[in-house]
Design a protein around this motif. Structure first.
Motif, PDB file in Angstrom:
ATOM      1  N   ASN A  43      15.498 -10.282  -0.275  1.00  0.00           N
ATOM      2  CA  ASN A  43      14.507  -9.615   0.582  1.00  0.00           C
ATOM      3  C   ASN A  43      13.369  -9.092  -0.275  1.00  0.00           C
ATOM      4  OD1 ASN A  43      14.635  -6.340   0.447  1.00  0.00           O
ATOM      5  ND2 ASN A  43      16.628  -7.201  -0.070  1.00  0.00           N
ATOM      6  N   ALA A  44      12.286  -8.675   0.365  1.00  0.00           N
ATOM      7  CA  ALA A  44      11.153  -8.108  -0.381  1.00  0.00           C
ATOM      8  C   ALA A  44      10.814  -6.719   0.164  1.00  0.00           C
ATOM      9  CB  ALA A  44       9.939  -9.032  -0.284  1.00  0.00           C
ATOM     10  N   GLY A  45      11.848  -5.969   0.573  1.00  0.00           N
ATOM     11  CA  GLY A  45      11.591  -4.651   1.166  1.00  0.00           C
ATOM     12  C   GLY A  45      10.910  -4.844   2.516  1.00  0.00           C
ATOM     13  N   SER A  46      10.078  -3.888   2.888  1.00  0.00           N
ATOM     14  CA  SER A  46       9.374  -3.983   4.180  1.00  0.00           C
ATOM     15  C   SER A  46       8.473  -5.209   4.171  1.00  0.00           C
ATOM     16  CB  SER A  46       8.510  -2.746   4.403  1.00  0.00           C
ATOM     17  OG  SER A  46       9.314  -1.606   4.398  1.00  0.00           O
ATOM     18  N   PHE A  47       8.620  -6.051   5.196  1.00  0.00           N
ATOM     19  CA  PHE A  47       7.793  -7.259   5.194  1.00  0.00           C
ATOM     20  C   PHE A  47       6.441  -7.028   5.842  1.00  0.00           C
ATOM     21  CE2 PHE A  47       6.192 -11.410   6.177  1.00  0.00           C
ATOM     22  CZ  PHE A  47       6.528 -12.136   5.037  1.00  0.00           C
ATOM     23  N   PHE A  48       6.375  -6.040   6.775  1.00  0.00           N
ATOM     24  CA  PHE A  48       5.103  -5.762   7.452  1.00  0.00           C
ATOM     25  C   PHE A  48       4.664  -4.329   7.186  1.00  0.00           C
ATOM     26  CE2 PHE A  48       7.185  -9.006  10.148  1.00  0.00           C
ATOM     27  CZ  PHE A  48       6.218  -9.999  10.094  1.00  0.00           C
ATOM     28  N   LYS A  49       3.347  -4.128   7.154  1.00  0.00           N
ATOM     29  CA  LYS A  49       2.807  -2.771   7.071  1.00  0.00           C
ATOM     30  C   LYS A  49       2.863  -2.151   8.464  1.00  0.00           C
ATOM     31  CE  LYS A  49      -1.197  -2.641   4.786  1.00  0.00           C
ATOM     32  NZ  LYS A  49      -2.385  -3.003   3.993  1.00  0.00           N
ATOM     33  N   ASN A  50       2.972  -0.830   8.531  1.00  0.00           N
ATOM     34  CA  ASN A  50       2.857  -0.162   9.825  1.00  0.00           C
ATOM     35  C   ASN A  50       1.393  -0.221  10.240  1.00  0.00           C
ATOM     36  OD1 ASN A  50       5.571   0.720  10.267  1.00  0.00           O
ATOM     37  ND2 ASN A  50       5.272   2.251   8.672  1.00  0.00           N
ATOM     38  N   PRO A  51       1.084  -0.810  11.422  1.00  0.00           N
ATOM     39  CA  PRO A  51      -0.327  -0.953  11.796  1.00  0.00           C
ATOM     40  C   PRO A  51      -0.961   0.397  12.142  1.00  0.00           C
ATOM     41  CG  PRO A  51       1.095  -1.760  13.544  1.00  0.00           C
ATOM     42  CD  PRO A  51       1.991  -1.409  12.405  1.00  0.00           C
ATOM     43  N   VAL A  52      -2.224   0.551  11.775  1.00  0.00           N
ATOM     44  CA  VAL A  52      -2.963   1.785  12.074  1.00  0.00           C
ATOM     45  C   VAL A  52      -4.018   1.443  13.124  1.00  0.00           C
ATOM     46  CG1 VAL A  52      -4.390   3.630  11.108  1.00  0.00           C
ATOM     47  CG2 VAL A  52      -2.564   2.624   9.726  1.00  0.00           C
ATOM     48  N   VAL A  53      -3.981   2.163  14.266  1.00  0.00           N
ATOM     49  CA  VAL A  53      -4.922   1.884  15.364  1.00  0.00           C
ATOM     50  C   VAL A  53      -5.599   3.181  15.802  1.00  0.00           C
ATOM     51  CG1 VAL A  53      -3.513  -0.052  16.219  1.00  0.00           C
ATOM     52  CG2 VAL A  53      -3.155   2.234  17.172  1.00  0.00           C
ATOM     53  N   ASP A  54      -6.654   3.064  16.619  1.00  0.00           N
ATOM     54  CA  ASP A  54      -7.277   4.263  17.199  1.00  0.00           C
ATOM     55  C   ASP A  54      -6.233   4.999  18.029  1.00  0.00           C
ATOM     56  OD1 ASP A  54      -9.696   3.878  16.078  1.00  0.00           O
ATOM     57  OD2 ASP A  54     -10.579   2.852  17.812  1.00  0.00           O
ATOM     58  N   SER A  55      -6.281   6.331  17.997  1.00  0.00           N
ATOM     59  CA  SER A  55      -5.274   7.110  18.748  1.00  0.00           C
ATOM     60  C   SER A  55      -5.343   6.808  20.241  1.00  0.00           C
ATOM     61  CB  SER A  55      -5.460   8.600  18.481  1.00  0.00           C
ATOM     62  OG  SER A  55      -5.130   8.848  17.130  1.00  0.00           O
ATOM     63  N   GLU A  56      -6.558   6.497  20.730  1.00  0.00           N
ATOM     64  CA  GLU A  56      -6.695   6.141  22.161  1.00  0.00           C
ATOM     65  C   GLU A  56      -5.873   4.889  22.479  1.00  0.00           C
ATOM     66  OE1 GLU A  56     -10.685   5.475  23.560  1.00  0.00           O
ATOM     67  OE2 GLU A  56     -11.266   7.477  22.867  1.00  0.00           O
ATOM     68  N   VAL A  57      -5.952   3.916  21.581  1.00  0.00           N
ATOM     69  CA  VAL A  57      -5.184   2.674  21.767  1.00  0.00           C
ATOM     70  C   VAL A  57      -3.688   2.993  21.727  1.00  0.00           C
ATOM     71  CG1 VAL A  57      -4.661   0.411  20.749  1.00  0.00           C
ATOM     72  CG2 VAL A  57      -7.018   1.263  20.766  1.00  0.00           C
ATOM     73  N   ALA A  58      -3.310   3.864  20.786  1.00  0.00           N
ATOM     74  CA  ALA A  58      -1.891   4.252  20.678  1.00  0.00           C
ATOM     75  C   ALA A  58      -1.431   4.915  21.972  1.00  0.00           C
ATOM     76  CB  ALA A  58      -1.699   5.188  19.493  1.00  0.00           C
ATOM     77  N   ASP A  59      -2.293   5.775  22.576  1.00  0.00           N
ATOM     78  CA  ASP A  59      -1.937   6.440  23.843  1.00  0.00           C
ATOM     79  C   ASP A  59      -1.711   5.407  24.941  1.00  0.00           C
ATOM     80  OD1 ASP A  59      -2.141   8.895  22.678  1.00  0.00           O
ATOM     81  OD2 ASP A  59      -4.183   9.302  23.391  1.00  0.00           O
ATOM     82  N   GLN A  60      -2.611   4.405  24.984  1.00  0.00           N
ATOM     83  CA  GLN A  60      -2.484   3.367  26.027  1.00  0.00           C
ATOM     84  C   GLN A  60      -1.173   2.597  25.870  1.00  0.00           C
ATOM     85  OE1 GLN A  60      -6.054   1.118  25.376  1.00  0.00           O
ATOM     86  NE2 GLN A  60      -7.370   2.792  26.112  1.00  0.00           N
ATOM     87  N   ILE A  61      -0.845   2.265  24.616  1.00  0.00           N
ATOM     88  CA  ILE A  61       0.414   1.522  24.387  1.00  0.00           C
ATOM     89  C   ILE A  61       1.605   2.398  24.791  1.00  0.00           C
ATOM     90  CG2 ILE A  61       1.877   0.357  22.675  1.00  0.00           C
ATOM     91  CD1 ILE A  61      -0.655  -0.213  21.041  1.00  0.00           C
ATOM     92  N   ALA A  62       1.526   3.693  24.415  1.00  0.00           N
ATOM     93  CA  ALA A  62       2.651   4.605  24.707  1.00  0.00           C
ATOM     94  C   ALA A  62       2.867   4.756  26.214  1.00  0.00           C
ATOM     95  CB  ALA A  62       2.405   5.960  24.053  1.00  0.00           C
ATOM     96  N   GLU A  63       1.793   4.658  26.991  1.00  0.00           N
ATOM     97  CA  GLU A  63       1.952   4.747  28.460  1.00  0.00           C
ATOM     98  C   GLU A  63       2.777   3.579  28.983  1.00  0.00           C
ATOM     99  OE1 GLU A  63      -1.614   5.156  30.856  1.00  0.00           O
ATOM    100  OE2 GLU A  63      -2.108   6.917  29.649  1.00  0.00           O
ATOM    101  N   ARG A  64       2.505   2.391  28.427  1.00  0.00           N
ATOM    102  CA  ARG A  64       3.238   1.193  28.854  1.00  0.00           C
ATOM    103  C   ARG A  64       4.629   1.137  28.227  1.00  0.00           C
ATOM    104  NH1 ARG A  64      -1.279  -1.538  26.682  1.00  0.00           N
ATOM    105  NH2 ARG A  64       0.090  -2.573  25.197  1.00  0.00           N
ATOM    106  N   GLU A  65       4.736   1.680  27.015  1.00  0.00           N
ATOM    107  CA  GLU A  65       5.964   1.531  26.224  1.00  0.00           C
ATOM    108  C   GLU A  65       6.503   2.905  25.834  1.00  0.00           C
ATOM    109  OE1 GLU A  65       7.411  -1.304  25.384  1.00  0.00           O
ATOM    110  OE2 GLU A  65       5.868  -2.813  25.781  1.00  0.00           O
ATOM    111  N   PRO A  66       7.217   3.558  26.761  1.00  0.00           N
ATOM    112  CA  PRO A  66       7.712   4.897  26.453  1.00  0.00           C
ATOM    113  C   PRO A  66       8.605   4.862  25.207  1.00  0.00           C
ATOM    114  CG  PRO A  66       8.227   4.253  28.730  1.00  0.00           C
ATOM    115  CD  PRO A  66       7.653   3.052  28.065  1.00  0.00           C
TER     116      PRO A  66
END
Ligand SMILES: Cc1cc2nc3c(=O)[nH]c(=O)nc-3n(C[C@H](O)[C@H](O)[C@H](O)COP(=O)(O)OP(=O)(O)OC[C@H]3O[C@@H](n4cnc5c(N)ncnc54)[C@H](O)[C@@H]3O)c2cc1C
Length: 338
Positions: free
Chosen positions: A236-259
């Motif tokens: 393995n190579a440890g974490s394969f993906f970086k944690n994505p960084v998005v606008d907080s507004e976008v994060a809020d929209q995703i959180a509404e759909r994905e509790p």
């Protein structure tokens, strides 16, 4: 000491995924004084890849040029005013052995970064980080050699353009420099960084109410050994993906759909948990032939045996596509995909 040059060399033991790719030519450099000579040799090939421990690398095919394996050793104290101490290490030093050496010198600052696999030379490339500390916070400067010309240049922290698992060596300056040595600024009486709850709790559980830097390094190492698959056992190579960084507004929209969306807000931006999203897409523990996703860590892709780099990459692409479809978010790989 002469250079070791191997033609049609297997790279299987030189990458922690254990991918059995071959290089047209492999040059191993042990002596810092031979770096320029090695580069002159390597330059005869149109393609050149510099590697250290191969722990942040996915080889998807044979490499049609020269792989330069940097194994140069050496570490020293450069300056010491009794409080702040500048240390220097050659690129081929093992990162963890270097961290242990700084602790032996009575220096703090790198304890949270104990047991990260790989070499000192690669540490600035992705600004390694763990348990609340990033390399850039201790960074003083580095010395690099331009691959094409052999010219030497010193880089300050600003010139390295450090970011989250990122630096200019991954983008604007990718594949242009060989990092020959790194200098860090450490402390004789450091303030320990214990904001990671898991680290704090484990120290307390061990009865370490007033930990030393070495206690922190030992505890970080124990947690890492328990939690992460050992590449010697499971590629393995440890974490394969970086944690994505998005606008907080976008994060809020995703959180509404994905509790339950796991996220870490930081001002107007939010970092999203890539592991949580991959898990939600049903990939945790999935296995396609010998390519798989770790059963306990959705962020860690694993080679169960004889997976090829192309098979690992195909799985990574399927994960990226699934996360993009469900969450509308792009996952960026952390390792260099060659
Ligand atoms: C089990 C496991 C856990 C991990 N945990 C973490 C973690 O907690 N935090 C973290 O940040 N990373 C982590 N990693 C990733 C990896 O350990 C780091 O990225 C490490 O710095 C890679 O070092 P390396 O010498 O193996 O680099 P390599 O894989 O050899 O190379 C990685 C990149 O650096 C370049 N490079 C290597 N050496 C040089 C040099 N001398 N000059 C110029 N370019 C160079 C390569 O071309 C490539 O682009 C983990 C990996 C594994 C396998």
């Amino acid at each position: 000491m002469s250079l070791t040059i191997i033609h049609n060399a297997s790279l299987r033991t030189l990458n922690t995924f254990g991918i059995d790719a071959h290089a047209k030519r492999l040059i191993q450099v042990l002596d810092p004084a031979q770096l320029s000579q090695a580069l002159e040799q390597a330059r005869q090939d149109p393609a050149l890849l510099v590697i250290g421990g191969g722990s942040n690398l996915l080889l998807t095919a044979d490499f049609p040029g020269t792989v330069l394996h940097v194994c140069t050793k050496g570490r020293r104290i450069v300056a010491d005013d009794g409080e702040q101490v500048i240390v220097e290490a050659q690129a081929g030093e093992s990162w963890d052995a270097f961290v242990r050496w700084t602790l032996d010198q009575g220096l703090g600052g790198l304890e949270n970064l104990a047991l990260i696999p790989g070499s000192v030379g690669a540490s600035p490339v992705q600004n390694i980080g763990a348990y609340g500390v990033e390399l850039c916070e201790r960074f003083e400067s580095l010395r690099a050699i331009e691959l094409a010309s052999g010219r030497e240049q010193q880089f300050s922290a600003e010139q390295c353009g450090f970011g989250y698992r990122d630096s200019v060596f991954k983008h604007a300056q990718a594949g242009r420099w060989l990092i020959a040595s790194v200098r860090l600024r450490l402390e004789r009486h450091p303030t320990l960084r214990l904001n990671y709850a898991e680290l704090r709790d484990e120290l307390l559980a061990c009865g370490c109410g007033h930990p030393t830097p070495r206690d922190v390094a030992d505890t970080v190492s124990a947690i890492r050994r328990r939690k992460l698959p050992d590449p010697a056992v499971l590629g393995n190579a440890g974490s394969f993906f970086k944690n994505p960084v998005v606008d907080s507004e976008v994060a809020d929209q995703i959180a509404e759909r994905e509790p339950g969306l796991v996220r870490w807000p930081d001002g107007s931006r939010s970092k999203l948990s890539a592991a949580w999203m991959i898990d939600r897409c049903g990939f945790k523990g999935r296995r396609e032939g010998d390519a798989g996703v770790h059963a306990a860590h959705a962020l860690v892709l694993v080679n169960h045996g004889k997976a090829s780099g192309a098979q690992m990459l195909a799985l990574a692409r399927r994960i990226q596509a699934a996360v993009k479809t469900r969450f509308g978010v792009e996952l960026e790989p952390e390792p260099l995909v060659v």
